[in-house]
Motif scaffolding. Structure first.
Motif, PDB file in Angstrom:
ATOM      1  N   LYS A 294       0.824  -1.226   0.000  1.00 36.82           N
ATOM      2  CA  LYS A 294       0.000   0.000   0.000  1.00 36.82           C
ATOM      3  C   LYS A 294       0.849   1.263   0.000  1.00 36.82           C
ATOM      4  CE  LYS A 294      -3.418   0.964   2.606  1.00 36.82           C
ATOM      5  NZ  LYS A 294      -4.841   1.192   2.470  1.00 36.82           N
TER       6      LYS A 294
ATOM      7  N   SER B 237      -7.907  -1.025   4.188  1.00 32.42           N
ATOM      8  CA  SER B 237      -8.603  -0.965   2.906  1.00 32.42           C
ATOM      9  C   SER B 237      -7.584  -1.248   1.800  1.00 32.42           C
ATOM     10  CB  SER B 237      -9.244   0.406   2.722  1.00 32.42           C
ATOM     11  OG  SER B 237      -8.304   1.435   2.960  1.00 32.42           O
TER      12      SER B 237
ATOM     13  N   ASN C 275      -6.350  -0.248  -1.020  1.00 29.12           N
ATOM     14  CA  ASN C 275      -6.048   0.809  -1.982  1.00 29.12           C
ATOM     15  C   ASN C 275      -4.651   1.337  -1.669  1.00 29.12           C
ATOM     16  OD1 ASN C 275      -7.869   1.728   0.409  1.00 29.12           O
ATOM     17  ND2 ASN C 275      -6.559   3.493  -0.027  1.00 29.12           N
TER      18      ASN C 275
ATOM     19  N   SER D 151     -10.938   4.341  -1.463  1.00 29.91           N
ATOM     20  CA  SER D 151     -11.052   2.937  -1.043  1.00 29.91           C
ATOM     21  C   SER D 151     -11.802   2.102  -2.085  1.00 29.91           C
ATOM     22  CB  SER D 151     -11.780   2.863   0.300  1.00 29.91           C
ATOM     23  OG  SER D 151     -11.104   3.630   1.261  1.00 29.91           O
TER      24      SER D 151
ATOM     25  N   GLU E 194     -15.945   2.816   5.265  1.00 32.60           N
ATOM     26  CA  GLU E 194     -15.266   2.019   6.279  1.00 32.60           C
ATOM     27  C   GLU E 194     -16.041   1.982   7.597  1.00 32.60           C
ATOM     28  OE1 GLU E 194     -13.990   4.315   4.381  1.00 32.60           O
ATOM     29  OE2 GLU E 194     -12.119   3.599   3.486  1.00 32.60           O
TER      30      GLU E 194
ATOM     31  N   HIS F 245      -7.115  12.382   2.624  1.00 34.34           N
ATOM     32  CA  HIS F 245      -7.187  10.922   2.562  1.00 34.34           C
ATOM     33  C   HIS F 245      -8.322  10.580   1.617  1.00 34.34           C
ATOM     34  CE1 HIS F 245      -5.332   7.499   4.577  1.00 34.34           C
ATOM     35  NE2 HIS F 245      -6.490   6.889   4.643  1.00 34.34           N
TER      36      HIS F 245
HETATM   37 MG    MG Z   1      -8.085   3.092   4.363  1.00 36.11          MG
END
Ligand code: MG
Ligand code: TXA
Length: 315
Positions: free
Chosen positions: A48, A135, A137, A143, A172, A222
């Motif tokens: 990631k 997640s 991504n 995500s 999430e 984010h």
């Molecule tokens: Mg995340």
């Protein structure tokens, strides 16, 4: 090779070897590895490009499993777990040594949840270790809510993606901590905080600490598309905007413009949250310079949607 599959036994084999597997949950797809194997967990951070100061959530098959990994279970957290698991809420507990420090970024607490997806519950029940899974991504990006989203970006990093269809919730989990006799909300998510009213506890919201980024998805920027994004309270006259290179993401209003996506024409927040990340990905892939997104009503699940939109739009 097509890495998307529904073969649970194959997923068990890969995970047992310390490899990475994309897993479906009701919230978003996770990038899973054996949570008790520091080398496997290190592969998650690498895949990631995630900074190791950002701790991972540990996924277990049921509430019973929690006591294997934590020193104690505060009664209010037990009550919340029993009410909402399997489901979109993650709880923080004091960790036992069996949980590697890499999982918790050196914190004394470990984040745990039981995800509500039949394939992943079957997978967790077949394993003799829990799964650490952020997640799936690249760090900071939108995500994933389908198996294809995972493959689009992390195909070379995963051994397979277990295909459980599109995520039913789409944002999430809500992250909660029991501290100082209060329930602290560390991240808005798939469980509406209104649903905690029955617990008669004081609730404190602590989701905006940018000074302390060890905290959940709390980084101001984010969940972000690569395109520039602007967030507005309301888009009233969308058809009057002349610039053709703008994509729009609105709450309920629609238009003939193909670069305008509507989260929920009927004003249903559950539908809006299901659509949120996949629509952001679609807009990000369009030939536009800017995404203008509209906030949704700030109630229930809407708080999680607005939180993601705000961070996605942050520079
Ligand atoms: Mg995340
Ligand atoms: O719905 C979800 O929670 C998904 C699915 C896959 O379960 N997972 C997910 O993971 O969103 P991730 O890594 O993208 O976000 C987890 C957040 C991180 O922002 C991290 O900072 C926070 O949880 N977190 C994990 N452990 C923590 C801890 N001990 N204390 C505070 N925050 C923690």
């Amino acid at each position: 090779m097509n890495k998307i599959s529904t073969d649970i036994q194959q997923a068990v084999a890969f995970l047992t070897e310390g490899r990475l597997v994309g897993i479906p949950t009701e919230t978003v797809y996770g990038l899973a590895a054996n949570a008790l194997d520091p080398l496997a967990v290190a592969r998650i951070f690498e895949a990631k490009r995630r900074p190791t100061f950002d701790p991972l959530i540990v996924h277990v098959p049921d509430f019973k499993a929690v006591s294997l990994y934590v020193k104690n279970i505060p009664a209010p957290l037990e009550a919340i777990a029993k009410a909402f698991w399997p489901g979109p809420v993650t709880l923080l507990f004091e960790k036992k040594d069996i949980i590697p420090d890499l999982v918790t970024s050196g914190l004394e607490t470990v984040a745990i949840r039981v995800p509500n997806h039949p394939l992943t519950l079957e997978l967790l029940a077949a394993l003799d270790f829990p799964l650490a899974a952020p997640s799936a991504n690249p760090f900071g990006y939108i995500s994933p809510t389908t198996a294809q989203h995972v493959v689009d970006q992390l195909e070379n990093e995963v051994s397979m993606v277990l295909d459980g269809g599109p995520c039913s919730i789409g944002v999430e989990s809500t992250i909660l901590q029991w501290s100082g006799g209060k329930i602290k909300v560390l991240r808005w998510g798939g469980l509406s905080v209104d649903d905690l009213a029955a617990f008669n506890a004081q609730i404190e919201v602590n989701t905006h600490s940018t000074s302390n980024p060890t905290a959940p998805g709390m980084l101001t920027s984010h969940y972000s598309p690569r395109k520039k994004m602007k967030l507005v309270s309301s888009i009233s006259q969308i058809n009057e905007v002349e610039n053709q290179r703008i994509g729009f993401l609105t709450w309920t209003s629609k238009s003939e413009n193909p670069m305008h996506l509507t989260l929920s024409e009927t004003g249903n927040v559950a539908e809006a949250s299901q659509n949120l990340f996949s629509f952001l990905r679609k807009l990000d892939a369009m030939d536009i310079d800017l995404i203008i997104a509209e906030k949704v009503p700030d109630i229930g699940l809407g708080k999680a949607i607005n939180d993601r939109l705000t961070r996605a739009a942050a520079e």
